[in-house]
Design a protein around this motif. Sequence first.
Motif, PDB file in Angstrom:
ATOM      1  N   LEU A  61      11.361   5.407  -9.100  1.00 31.02           N
ATOM      2  CA  LEU A  61      10.746   4.718  -7.964  1.00 31.02           C
ATOM      3  C   LEU A  61      10.610   5.632  -6.754  1.00 31.02           C
ATOM      4  O   LEU A  61       9.612   5.589  -6.037  1.00 31.02           O
ATOM      5  CB  LEU A  61      11.580   3.486  -7.600  1.00 31.02           C
ATOM      6  N   MET A  64       7.703 -12.096  -1.873  1.00 29.50           N
ATOM      7  CA  MET A  64       7.154 -12.597  -0.595  1.00 29.50           C
ATOM      8  C   MET A  64       5.780 -11.999  -0.391  1.00 29.50           C
ATOM      9  O   MET A  64       5.618 -10.805  -0.381  1.00 29.50           O
ATOM     10  CB  MET A  64       8.066 -12.154   0.553  1.00 29.50           C
ATOM     11  N   ALA A  65       4.819 -12.849  -0.247  1.00 26.82           N
ATOM     12  CA  ALA A  65       3.466 -12.330  -0.075  1.00 26.82           C
ATOM     13  C   ALA A  65       3.248 -11.948   1.375  1.00 26.82           C
ATOM     14  O   ALA A  65       3.773 -12.582   2.273  1.00 26.82           O
ATOM     15  CB  ALA A  65       2.457 -13.399  -0.475  1.00 26.82           C
ATOM     16  N   ILE A 125       4.699   2.353   3.711  1.00 30.09           N
ATOM     17  CA  ILE A 125       3.609   2.987   2.967  1.00 30.09           C
ATOM     18  C   ILE A 125       2.325   2.158   3.068  1.00 30.09           C
ATOM     19  O   ILE A 125       1.243   2.679   3.282  1.00 30.09           O
ATOM     20  CB  ILE A 125       3.986   3.158   1.486  1.00 30.09           C
ATOM     21  N   LYS A 126       2.448   0.839   2.920  1.00 28.97           N
ATOM     22  CA  LYS A 126       1.219   0.055   2.902  1.00 28.97           C
ATOM     23  C   LYS A 126       0.601  -0.087   4.285  1.00 28.97           C
ATOM     24  O   LYS A 126      -0.551  -0.450   4.402  1.00 28.97           O
ATOM     25  CB  LYS A 126       1.481  -1.330   2.332  1.00 28.97           C
ATOM     26  N   SER A 176       2.729   7.538  -3.611  1.00 26.37           N
ATOM     27  CA  SER A 176       1.884   6.530  -2.944  1.00 26.37           C
ATOM     28  C   SER A 176       1.641   6.910  -1.498  1.00 26.37           C
ATOM     29  O   SER A 176       0.532   6.762  -0.977  1.00 26.37           O
ATOM     30  CB  SER A 176       2.554   5.159  -2.973  1.00 26.37           C
ATOM     31  N   ARG A 184      -0.852   9.645  -1.317  1.00 28.69           N
ATOM     32  CA  ARG A 184      -2.187   9.155  -1.617  1.00 28.69           C
ATOM     33  C   ARG A 184      -2.784   8.459  -0.393  1.00 28.69           C
ATOM     34  O   ARG A 184      -3.934   8.686  -0.030  1.00 28.69           O
ATOM     35  CB  ARG A 184      -2.098   8.197  -2.810  1.00 28.69           C
ATOM     36  N   ASN A 185      -1.967   7.660   0.289  1.00 28.21           N
ATOM     37  CA  ASN A 185      -2.489   6.976   1.478  1.00 28.21           C
ATOM     38  C   ASN A 185      -2.798   7.969   2.585  1.00 28.21           C
ATOM     39  O   ASN A 185      -3.770   7.804   3.317  1.00 28.21           O
ATOM     40  CB  ASN A 185      -1.474   5.943   1.970  1.00 28.21           C
ATOM     41  N   ARG A 234       7.644   7.718  -7.093  1.00 23.38           N
ATOM     42  CA  ARG A 234       6.423   6.921  -6.965  1.00 23.38           C
ATOM     43  C   ARG A 234       6.131   6.586  -5.521  1.00 23.38           C
ATOM     44  O   ARG A 234       4.982   6.525  -5.097  1.00 23.38           O
ATOM     45  CB  ARG A 234       6.559   5.639  -7.786  1.00 23.38           C
ATOM     46  N   GLU A 235       7.205   6.385  -4.732  1.00 25.11           N
ATOM     47  CA  GLU A 235       6.972   6.093  -3.309  1.00 25.11           C
ATOM     48  C   GLU A 235       6.373   7.297  -2.616  1.00 25.11           C
ATOM     49  O   GLU A 235       5.433   7.171  -1.812  1.00 25.11           O
ATOM     50  CB  GLU A 235       8.279   5.701  -2.626  1.00 25.11           C
ATOM     51  N   VAL A 286      -1.598  10.291  -9.807  1.00 21.09           N
ATOM     52  CA  VAL A 286      -2.602   9.475  -9.126  1.00 21.09           C
ATOM     53  C   VAL A 286      -3.790  10.359  -8.784  1.00 21.09           C
ATOM     54  O   VAL A 286      -3.627  11.470  -8.305  1.00 21.09           O
ATOM     55  CB  VAL A 286      -2.015   8.864  -7.831  1.00 21.09           C
ATOM     56  N   LEU A 287      -4.988   9.869  -9.047  1.00 20.10           N
ATOM     57  CA  LEU A 287      -6.203  10.622  -8.744  1.00 20.10           C
ATOM     58  C   LEU A 287      -6.859  10.043  -7.503  1.00 20.10           C
ATOM     59  O   LEU A 287      -6.975   8.831  -7.377  1.00 20.10           O
ATOM     60  CB  LEU A 287      -7.171  10.525  -9.924  1.00 20.10           C
TER      61      LEU A 287
END
Lengths: 272, 294
Positions: free
Chosen positions: B229, B1-2, B269-270, B236, B239-240, B232-233, B171-172
Amino acid sequence: EDLRVDGRGCEDYRCAEVETDVVSNTSGSARVKLVDTDVLVGIKAEMGTPKLEKPDEGYLEFYVDCSSNATPELEGRGGEELGTDIANTLYRVFSCENSVDLKSLCINPREHCWVLYVDVLLLECGGNIFDAISIAVKAALFNTRIPKVRVLEDEEGTKEIELSDDPYDCIRLNVDEVPCIVTLSKIGYRHVVDATLQEEACSLASLLISVTSKGTLTSMKKVGKGSLDPESIFEMMETGQRVGKSLHVALQKLLDEEESLGSSRPKVGFLG
Amino acid sequence: MAAVTMRLPQVRGPVGAGAARGAEKHLVAPGDTITTDTGYMRGHGTYVEDDKLIASVAGVVERVNKLVCVRALKARYNGEVGDIVVGRITEVQQKRWKVETNSRLDSVLLLSSINLPGGELRRRSAEDELAMRDYLQEGDLISAEVQSIFSDGAVSLHTRSLKYGKLAQGVLVQVSPSLVKRQKTHFHDLPCGASVILGNNGFIWIYPTPEQKDEEAGGFTTNLEPVPLSDREVISRLRNCIVALVTHKMMLFDTSILYCYEASLPHQIKDILKPEVMEEIILEARQRLLDLEG
C-alpha cells in the motif's frame, strides 16, 4: 485497502462542478462537469394533452443527444444507440410515481397539461455518464420555472389561455423525491463508484442504481458483459444507497447555496 | 465513508504571471502571416499564399538561416533516433510487432531487435516466429529505444538492452509529447520510493522501484505480486502530480516532478486534483525551479 489510481477511495466522487440556468431560452437548465465528463440538460415546458390513462397528470419526455465530440466512438451516427439507451434508462428511473409531482403539472384535467421535454446533451464523455446526467437532470428540474396558466372557456367553446403578467410568478417543482443514478463498477473483487474511463475499461460488469434522497431505490439495471454474484449485488446495493444519500445531500446544499446567491452570482457558463 | 464534493464553477486565470523567459518567442496561430519577405524557404508548418508566408499550425516560429518552419505545440510524436519510448503492442505480425506510440503511424518492433529470454544471441528461426506471442502479446506495454526511422516516418524500435523490455505493474499517464524535456537519461529512480520512465512520446510510466537491480531476465518476466500500500500511495501521488504539471503546461523532467511531489506532501492524495490545491502546488514548484535556475 481503499486506494485507487488517482488516490480516491472506492466510494469517493471526483470533484463536480454544477451550474444552473446556463441556457436562457429554456424553462430550466443545468450543466454538470465531473473533471472530464461534461453534460448539459435543458428543460422546456410546453402545453399538451394528458395521456389517456392518466388524465389529471402531466408527464416528462426525455431525449438524449450524444455529441460526436464526446469520444471518438461516437462520431457520425454512433451516438444514437447510446442516446436511446440512456433515454430508456431515464424513463425507467422516473417511472416511479412519486419522483416528480405530476399532478402539479396539470392545468385542466383531460384537456391541458404541462409536458416537460428534458433534453440531455452529452458534451464530453470521461467515464460515469449516467451519474452526471442524473445530477444534471435533478439540478435542471430544481431550476425549472413553469409559468402559471389558466385556460378559460368562452361561450362558444373557444379556449383562451391566460398567462399571468408577472414573469416571476411561476411554479417550481419539488425535487426532494427525484432520484439520482449511482453507477457501481465491479473491478476484480471490489466495486467502485464514479469510475474513470480507465477504470471502466477494466470493469466487466456494473450496476446502475437510482436512489432518492431518503435512500429508497427506484430502479436497478445491470450493464456490461460480465456476470455479478448475488451477494456482491447486495453489497453494491447497500453501497449505492449510502453513496446516493450523501450525493443528494451535497447536491441539495449546492443548489440552495446557488439559489441564495440569486442574481449576484457571476455566471460562468461556457466561457470560464 | 463516501466523500462527495460539489461546487459552483469559477473562472480561473493562468497561474502565476510568467517571468521574463529570455528571448521573445514568435508565437503564431494558423493563418497568421510570418513574413512577407520572399527570400525565405518554407519549412514544415508553413505555406505560401499571395507572396506571403503563412503559418498552418499553432506554434513557435523557428528560423535556421533561410529556412522558416513552425513547430507545433500539440502534435503527435515525431520519432528521433535514440529516443526512449513507452508503447503498447497493438498487433503481432509475421516477423514483427506493431507498437502504438502516439505518433502518426504505428511503430515497428522487429523480431530481430529484441533480446530473447535467457540472453541468447542467435539467428531467429521459424520456431521463434511461431513463439512470438509468448514474448509479447497485444495489449502489453514495453519500453524501447528508437533504432531508425523509415522513409514514411514510421519509427523502428529495439529493446536490445537489459533496461528495456516488457513493463510489469505500474501506472501509465498519457501527456503531450512536447511537454517531456529531452535529457540524458529518461529512467529515473525518485528518492520518494518509486521509479518513473519519461517516454519521449508522451507516455509516462510510474512503477515501484524493484529491490534487486541485477536480473538476468532480459526484460520478459513480469512480476505480478501485489504491490504494498505504501508504494501504491507514492505512485498515486506522483501520478496526480504529473497530471497537475500537465494541466498547467509545465515541462516534465525529474526535478520538476520531484519538487511538485514535495510540495504536495501536506495535502491528501485525492485533493491534489482539486483546482485550488493544484494551483498552490504548481506555484510552489515553479518558484523552486526558478530559484534553481537563477
